[in-house]
Design a protein around this motif. Structure first.
Motif, PDB file in Angstrom:
ATOM      1  N   ARG B 401      -6.548  67.889  -5.916  1.00 12.72           N
ATOM      2  CA  ARG B 401      -6.429  66.550  -6.493  1.00 12.72           C
ATOM      3  C   ARG B 401      -5.969  66.571  -7.945  1.00 12.72           C
ATOM      4  N   MET B 402      -6.098  67.711  -8.585  1.00 12.72           N
ATOM      5  CA  MET B 402      -5.575  67.904  -9.945  1.00 12.72           C
ATOM      6  C   MET B 402      -6.125  66.890 -10.946  1.00 12.72           C
ATOM      7  N   THR B 403      -7.394  66.561 -10.863  1.00  9.76           N
ATOM      8  CA  THR B 403      -8.012  65.636 -11.815  1.00  9.76           C
ATOM      9  C   THR B 403      -8.609  66.428 -12.974  1.00  9.76           C
ATOM     10  N   ILE B 404      -7.715  66.871 -13.853  1.00  8.85           N
ATOM     11  CA  ILE B 404      -8.170  67.681 -14.984  1.00  8.85           C
ATOM     12  C   ILE B 404      -9.064  66.854 -15.913  1.00  8.85           C
ATOM     13  N   SER B 405      -8.769  65.538 -15.964  1.00 12.36           N
ATOM     14  CA  SER B 405      -9.564  64.666 -16.823  1.00 12.36           C
ATOM     15  C   SER B 405     -11.045  64.720 -16.457  1.00 12.36           C
ATOM     16  N   HIS B 406     -11.320  64.921 -15.178  1.00  4.50           N
ATOM     17  CA  HIS B 406     -12.702  65.041 -14.725  1.00  4.50           C
ATOM     18  C   HIS B 406     -13.398  66.196 -15.443  1.00  4.50           C
ATOM     19  N   LEU B 407     -12.685  67.300 -15.540  1.00  2.58           N
ATOM     20  CA  LEU B 407     -13.273  68.497 -16.160  1.00  2.58           C
ATOM     21  C   LEU B 407     -13.408  68.314 -17.667  1.00  2.58           C
ATOM     22  N   ILE B 408     -12.393  67.658 -18.266  1.00  2.00           N
ATOM     23  CA  ILE B 408     -12.451  67.480 -19.721  1.00  2.00           C
ATOM     24  C   ILE B 408     -13.591  66.530 -20.081  1.00  2.00           C
ATOM     25  N   GLU B 409     -13.785  65.507 -19.241  1.00  3.48           N
ATOM     26  CA  GLU B 409     -14.894  64.590 -19.536  1.00  3.48           C
ATOM     27  C   GLU B 409     -16.218  65.341 -19.498  1.00  3.48           C
ATOM     28  N   LEU B 410     -16.308  66.267 -18.524  1.00  2.00           N
ATOM     29  CA  LEU B 410     -17.547  67.035 -18.391  1.00  2.00           C
ATOM     30  C   LEU B 410     -17.847  67.806 -19.667  1.00  2.00           C
ATOM     31  N   VAL B 411     -16.821  68.437 -20.236  1.00  2.00           N
ATOM     32  CA  VAL B 411     -17.009  69.181 -21.491  1.00  2.00           C
ATOM     33  C   VAL B 411     -17.272  68.212 -22.643  1.00  2.00           C
ATOM     34  N   GLY B 412     -16.472  67.124 -22.643  1.00  2.00           N
ATOM     35  CA  GLY B 412     -16.575  66.155 -23.731  1.00  2.00           C
ATOM     36  C   GLY B 412     -17.950  65.526 -23.816  1.00  2.00           C
ATOM     37  N   ALA B 413     -18.466  65.111 -22.645  1.00  2.00           N
ATOM     38  CA  ALA B 413     -19.771  64.462 -22.651  1.00  2.00           C
ATOM     39  C   ALA B 413     -20.878  65.442 -22.984  1.00  2.00           C
ATOM     40  N   LYS B 414     -20.666  66.693 -22.609  1.00  2.00           N
ATOM     41  CA  LYS B 414     -21.661  67.721 -22.950  1.00  2.00           C
ATOM     42  C   LYS B 414     -21.744  67.848 -24.462  1.00  2.00           C
ATOM     43  N   LEU B 415     -20.575  67.887 -25.087  1.00  2.00           N
ATOM     44  CA  LEU B 415     -20.538  67.967 -26.546  1.00  2.00           C
ATOM     45  C   LEU B 415     -21.155  66.712 -27.149  1.00  2.00           C
ATOM     46  N   GLY B 416     -20.756  65.535 -26.583  1.00  2.00           N
ATOM     47  CA  GLY B 416     -21.288  64.275 -27.108  1.00  2.00           C
ATOM     48  C   GLY B 416     -22.794  64.248 -27.058  1.00  2.00           C
ATOM     49  N   ALA B 417     -23.345  64.719 -25.944  1.00  3.94           N
ATOM     50  CA  ALA B 417     -24.797  64.709 -25.785  1.00  3.94           C
ATOM     51  C   ALA B 417     -25.459  65.663 -26.774  1.00  3.94           C
ATOM     52  N   MET B 418     -24.853  66.844 -26.973  1.00  4.73           N
ATOM     53  CA  MET B 418     -25.476  67.845 -27.847  1.00  4.73           C
ATOM     54  C   MET B 418     -25.275  67.499 -29.313  1.00  4.73           C
ATOM     55  N   ALA B 419     -24.104  66.902 -29.660  1.00  5.16           N
ATOM     56  CA  ALA B 419     -23.840  66.592 -31.060  1.00  5.16           C
ATOM     57  C   ALA B 419     -24.372  65.208 -31.436  1.00  5.16           C
ATOM     58  N   GLY B 420     -24.790  64.446 -30.416  1.00  2.00           N
ATOM     59  CA  GLY B 420     -25.346  63.133 -30.699  1.00  2.00           C
ATOM     60  C   GLY B 420     -24.330  62.114 -31.161  1.00  2.00           C
ATOM     61  N   ARG B 421     -23.162  62.155 -30.571  1.00  6.15           N
ATOM     62  CA  ARG B 421     -22.145  61.159 -30.939  1.00  6.15           C
ATOM     63  C   ARG B 421     -21.322  60.793 -29.712  1.00  6.15           C
ATOM     64  N   TYR B 422     -20.565  59.696 -29.854  1.00  6.78           N
ATOM     65  CA  TYR B 422     -19.683  59.293 -28.770  1.00  6.78           C
ATOM     66  C   TYR B 422     -18.354  60.017 -28.919  1.00  6.78           C
ATOM     67  N   ILE B 423     -17.700  60.276 -27.801  1.00 11.58           N
ATOM     68  CA  ILE B 423     -16.420  60.972 -27.817  1.00 11.58           C
ATOM     69  C   ILE B 423     -15.336  59.964 -27.437  1.00 11.58           C
ATOM     70  N   ASP B 424     -14.262  59.962 -28.195  1.00 14.84           N
ATOM     71  CA  ASP B 424     -13.146  59.072 -27.870  1.00 14.84           C
ATOM     72  C   ASP B 424     -12.244  59.753 -26.844  1.00 14.84           C
ATOM     73  N   GLY B 425     -12.168  59.180 -25.668  1.00 12.47           N
ATOM     74  CA  GLY B 425     -11.351  59.783 -24.611  1.00 12.47           C
ATOM     75  C   GLY B 425     -10.168  58.912 -24.251  1.00 12.47           C
ATOM     76  N   THR B 426      -9.720  58.071 -25.165  1.00 13.90           N
ATOM     77  CA  THR B 426      -8.617  57.152 -24.877  1.00 13.90           C
ATOM     78  C   THR B 426      -7.375  57.914 -24.416  1.00 13.90           C
ATOM     79  N   THR B 427      -6.803  57.437 -23.321  1.00 14.39           N
ATOM     80  CA  THR B 427      -5.586  58.045 -22.786  1.00 14.39           C
ATOM     81  C   THR B 427      -4.511  58.137 -23.862  1.00 14.39           C
TER      82      THR B 427
END
Lengths: 376, 600
Positions: B401-427
């Motif tokens: 399915r090639m949904t790379i964004s799925h994987l990047i969100e997973l990393v991004g949200a992990k960072l967001g949760a650990m750093a305590g901030r929101y991540i901007d994922g705007t296309t």
């Protein structure tokens, strides 16, 4: 030994028996030969379809299920010498419908020796291609004053297909009777011997464009290709009968993809084989794998009346004995009315009727009945 | 000379089409021509189209002149101060709407730094290229476009906080997520669409791995502990409505507890929840068959009413009761009048929906799947630091399915949760993926997002490092509780005597033509007969004329309506549908004669 083989006649088909005979070592004792024959007999009976097996339905499902996976579109490769051929589902439908006019008729012309070695293959191919008058003419014009149609021939084109002006004139004369035809230089003038008006003249002008000059009629494209160590000619457009008249052509191997044409020229047995081959080609082309015997039973159904019947309500379905079975396929009202008019009887001998009545269908476990002697 | 078409009608010709077009655009920007008029010159056909018709799709773009956008910093400052609004920018010719035709004559820059003197327009923002729901997918530029569209479509089916006044609304068939959250990885479209006010998902910990085969084929395994803590719990609301209709002759429906002598009276138990006025009390727990609103209606055929016939003079029961398989708690009752002045009672039922096997979940990238197993927290795998994932997602869903964004969100949200901030994922304008990894690394995690995990059931360390992170997951409105259905026996249709169709009518599951073929192919003839005898009947058939005869139960005797009493009549088992077909033949004037065969 002969009597041993005789005893297996009827148990094993003759062709199989013949093969066993052929392959038996010349010196073999009777006991061993008998054992071999017994084993062959066992193998043969194991391979036979059991009584009551619904072979037709299994064939239909086996072809139909795979048919759903077929790609509908044709793929074209740019720059490759190929012809546009209907493949896939449309082609399968075309074959099984038993259509008289298929969308892309083709012939594979095998050449008789020595022509198949590749020498002058281009000339041979071109001589097979049909040339119409419009292909060699440079201009068609109407002389309104004298009411004649004038055709200016392109000398180069005439020479390229290896004929001369006299032959062109002959061909035109043959096609047009009751017409005054004169040739002057490279111009053919045609005058109607009847007193036709101008409108007729325009019709004539369009008509003469299609006059057959040389080659095999209906063959509008030729492509020589190498197959193995010989050359064959693939044509677009098919005319098997005319092809067989050609001295270059090897009539034994030359085929067409038009099943109905095969039936007309070579007979129903050839047509049956042709159906099998054509269906198999489609399936192979799509990378599917269907047992050939499924196609054989479909081909048998289509051909068993002596002429090709398509798998449609006009063809195979109309051959069904049961009114209810016919009505359950398409146009039920038509079938019921025509059955009512003659007081048709439905013996309820097949599957669909019995499903409708909620009776056991006469296949598999529903087939056998019980026969017992009644004491009197 | 180019032909000119105004609103698709030929109007005349113009000498210099290019100059004409540019002057129309100029006048529109000045405000002398309506803003919705678009003009386009098609060089190939040498035609000018001027179009102001309705129904064209138009989109806003920033006007660019000589490589400089008309929207300046000054405008932005004014916008921020509230001195100008969108419409002012339109009037000033800073922004204009283009339709598909006019867009053909333009060169639109994606970003401001791409501008050259040839450019005519600039995108407001690259995200303006996609629609609203598609723009809600984070890191959309790392995703296959079709999956992006699916991801957007899925969000529309997500259960969330759909309206803040839900408690006083009477919506048909709605779901409410009990603990919705704002996504950690968001896009500016979340800001624009006030997503915070109606979120529809939850941030959970996702592990990308297989687990005991319970997440094959897009299934997911979820953690019972997470459910206990409120993951994906939702409430399902459905109203029951009753109205006091008025009939001819001054008769009306009556919302009340039906009297026992009423036609069609159910049983006392069914009415047990009704209060005096015939309406159920709030917070009553109701199940299948329970009456929610008691109602009686006047007799059906007033004109043919027979004074001596008491039976027809009785009011009939028309209460609203729960159908087969329904249950819930009465949540809210509304008594009002409708437009015609009739009394209208609406009762809202509430039912909690706890995630169960078969419920549908999705991330925002078109990666939907159903729950394959719910494992206790102790059975779930855990990371070295003791984190237990809420959901286990199968890695086989990614390559094809090639949904790379799925994987990047997973990393991004992990960072967001650990750093305590929101991540901007705007296309097209998101935080760089490489930066995310770097920052994650600086927080003490492996930069590729993998972690050492242990099998929850055996405690063994897993050989492979598992890709674990946080994600925003959505619960979709397709839940098994609303769809589960089975039947052994049940209602039949009047006409054909075959089972009814559909879950609402407790219907049967159709064994169709192709399914029938499988029985035939197996030669299972008698099994086939048994499967199809849902409408079997035994009919007496006259041997003489072959027509269905009549059985008189009082005399225990069959007779033929045509041939009389003195003929042989035999009972035959056929499907009722066939009997019906014979009747239809007869109505057509076709005589279907049955010829009976000896059974032996």
């Amino acid at each position: 030994m002969e009597d041993l083989f005789k005893s297996y006649e009827g148990k094993i088909p003759d062709s199989l028996l013949e093969k066993v005979k052929e392959h038996l070592p010349p010196k073999i004792d009777r006991k061993k030969a008998e054992e071999i024959l017994e084993r062959v007999y066992q193998e043969f009976t194991n391979a036979c379809v059991d009584p009551g097996e619904s072979v037709g339905l299994i064939a239909a499902e086996s072809i139909g299920e795979q048919g759903t996976q077929m790609t509908l579109n044709t793929f074209h490769y740019a720059g490759v010498a190929e012809m546009n051929v209907t493949v896939g589902l449309p082609r399968l439908i075309e074959i099984l419908d038993g259509r008289k006019n298929i969308s892309t008729p083709m012939m594979e012309i095998y050449l008789a020796a020595p022509y198949n070695k590749g020498k002058d293959i281009k000339q041979i191919a071109l001589s097979i291609k049909e040339n119409k008058l419009k292909d060699i003419a440079s201009e068609f014009s109407i002389n309104v004053a004298e009411l004649i149609v004038e055709v200016a021939l392109d000398e180069q084109k005439v020479n390229a297909i290896g004929i001369d002006m006299a032959k062109v004139k002959k061909a035109v004369e043959k096609a047009l009777k009751d017409f005054n035809i004169k040739t002057k230089d490279n111009i053919i003038s045609i005058r109607s011997s009847k007193d036709d008006g101008l409108n007729e003249l325009y019709k004539l002008k369009e008509k003469i464009k299609e006059i057959h000059i040389s080659g095999i009629k209906d063959v509008y494209q030729v492509l020589p290709v190498r197959r193995g160590d010989e050359f064959i000619i693939i044509t677009a457009g098919s005319n098997l009968k005319a092809a067989f008249d050609n001295e270059y052509v090897d009539p034994i191997r030359t085929t067409t993809n038009n099943v109905c044409e095969v039936s007309d020229v070579l007979g129903i047995e050839a047509a049956r084989q042709s159906i099998i081959n054509e269906v198999f080609k489609v399936i192979e082309n799509q990378g599917l794998n269907i047992d050939k015997r499924h196609m054989m039973i479909v081909a048998d159904m289509m051909c068993n009346s002596g002429s090709i019947k398509g798998v449609t309500r006009y063809g195979v379905v109309s051959q069904k004995a049961s009114v209810l079975a016919k009505a359950s396929f398409e146009t039920p009202i038509k079938h019921i009315i025509s059955a009512a008019l003659v007081g048709e009887e439905d013996k309820l001998n097949s599957v669909v009727e019995n499903v409708m009545l909620n009776q056991a269908v006469p296949v598999g476990t529903g087939l056998p009945g019980l026969i017992t002697k009644i004491k009197k | 000379m180019a032909e000119l078409f105004l609103n698709n009608k030929f109007k005349g010709e113009v000498d210099d089409p290019k100059r004409f077009v540019s002057s129309v655009i100029e006048e529109r920007r000045k405000g002398n021509i309506p803003l919705n008029v678009n003009v386009c010159y098609d060089e190939e056909s040498d035609t000018v189209y001027v179009d102001g018709t309705k129904g064209r799709v138009v989109r806003p773009l920033i006007v660019v002149k000589n490589g400089k956008p008309a929207l300046t910093d000054k405008h932005i400052q004014q916008l921020q101060k509230g001195e100008v609004v969108w419409d002012d920018l339109l009037k000033q010719g800073v922004i204009e709407y283009l339709d598909a035709a006019e867009e053909e004559n333009t060169l639109i820059a994606f970003f401001e730094d791409e501008l050259t003197p040839e450019h005519t327009h600039l995108e407001l923002h690259p995200i303006a290229l996609v629609g609203l729901t598609t723009a809600l997918v984070p890191y959309g530029n790392y995703c296959h476009s079709t999956k992006l569209a699916i991801g957007g479509k899925n969000q529309k089916q997500a259960i969330g906080f759909y309206a803040a006044n839900f408690s006083v609304r009477m919506d048909m068939d709605v779901n409410l997520l009990q603990t919705p959250q704002v996504p950690v990885v968001a896009t500016i479209m979340h800001e624009i669409s006030s997503y915070k006010e109606h979120p529809s998902g939850q941030n959970i910990v996702v592990a990308v791995m297989g687990y005991m085969g319970y997440n094959i084929e897009d299934a997911v395994v979820i953690n019972q502990g997470s459910i206990d803590r409120g993951f994906a719990r939702s409430t399902y609301f459905r109203p029951a409505v009753a109205e006091e209709l008025r009939y001819a002759g001054g008769l009306t429906d009556d919302i009340c507890i039906p009297d026992k002598d009423i036609k069609g009276y159910k049983s006392e138990v069914d009415y047990r929840y009704l209060e005096e006025e015939g309406i159920i009390y709030p917070e009553a727990r109701v199940g299948e068959g329970d009456v929610i609103i008691g109602k009686t209606s006047p007799p059906r055929f007033l004109s043919s009413m027979d004074e001596y016939n008491l039976a027809s003079n009785v009011r009939r029961e028309s209460s609203v009761a729960l159908k087969h398989g329904e249950e819930g708690i009465v949540d809210f009752i509304l008594i009002t009048e409708n437009g015609e002045g009739n009394k209208l009672v609406q009762v809202r039922l509430r039912d909690s929906r706890i995630p169960e096997i078969g419920d549908k979940f999705t991330s925002r990238h078109g990666q939907k799947g159903v729950v394959g197993a719910i494992l206790t927290q102790s059975d779930m795998p855990f990371t070295a630091s003791g984190i237990v994932p809420d959901l286990i997602f199968s890695p086989h869903g990614i390559p094809s399915r090639m949904t790379i964004s799925h994987l990047i969100e997973l990393v991004g949200a992990k960072l967001g949760a650990m750093a305590g901030r929101y991540i901007d994922g705007t296309t097209f304008a998101a935080e760089d993926e490489a930066d995310l990894r770097k920052e994650l690394n600086s927080l003490g995690f492996r930069e590729n997002g993998t972690e050492t995990m242990y099998n929850g059931q055996t405690g063994e360390q897993m050989q492979a490092k598992v890709f674990v992170g946080n994600m925003y997951y959505l619960k979709l409105k397709h839940m098994v509780a609303n769809k589960i259905h089975s039947r052994a026996r049940g209602p039949i249709q009047l006409l054909t005597r075959q089972p009814t169709e559909g879950r609402a009518k407790e219907g049967g599951l159709r064994l169709g033509e192709m399914e029938k073929d499988t029985f035939v192919a197996h030669g299972a003839s008698l099994l086939l007969k048994e499967r199809f005898d849902s409408d079997k009947t035994i009919v007496p058939v006259c041997e003489e004329c072959g027509i269905i005869a009549v059985y008189n139960e009082f005399k225990n005797k069959s007779y033929c309506p045509i041939c009389g009493d003195n003929v042989e009549i035999n009972n035959v088992e056929i499907s009722y549908a066939f009997k019906l077909m014979l009747d239809e033949f007869k109505s057509l004037g076709v005589y279907p004669k049955m010829v009976l065969e000896s059974k032996y």
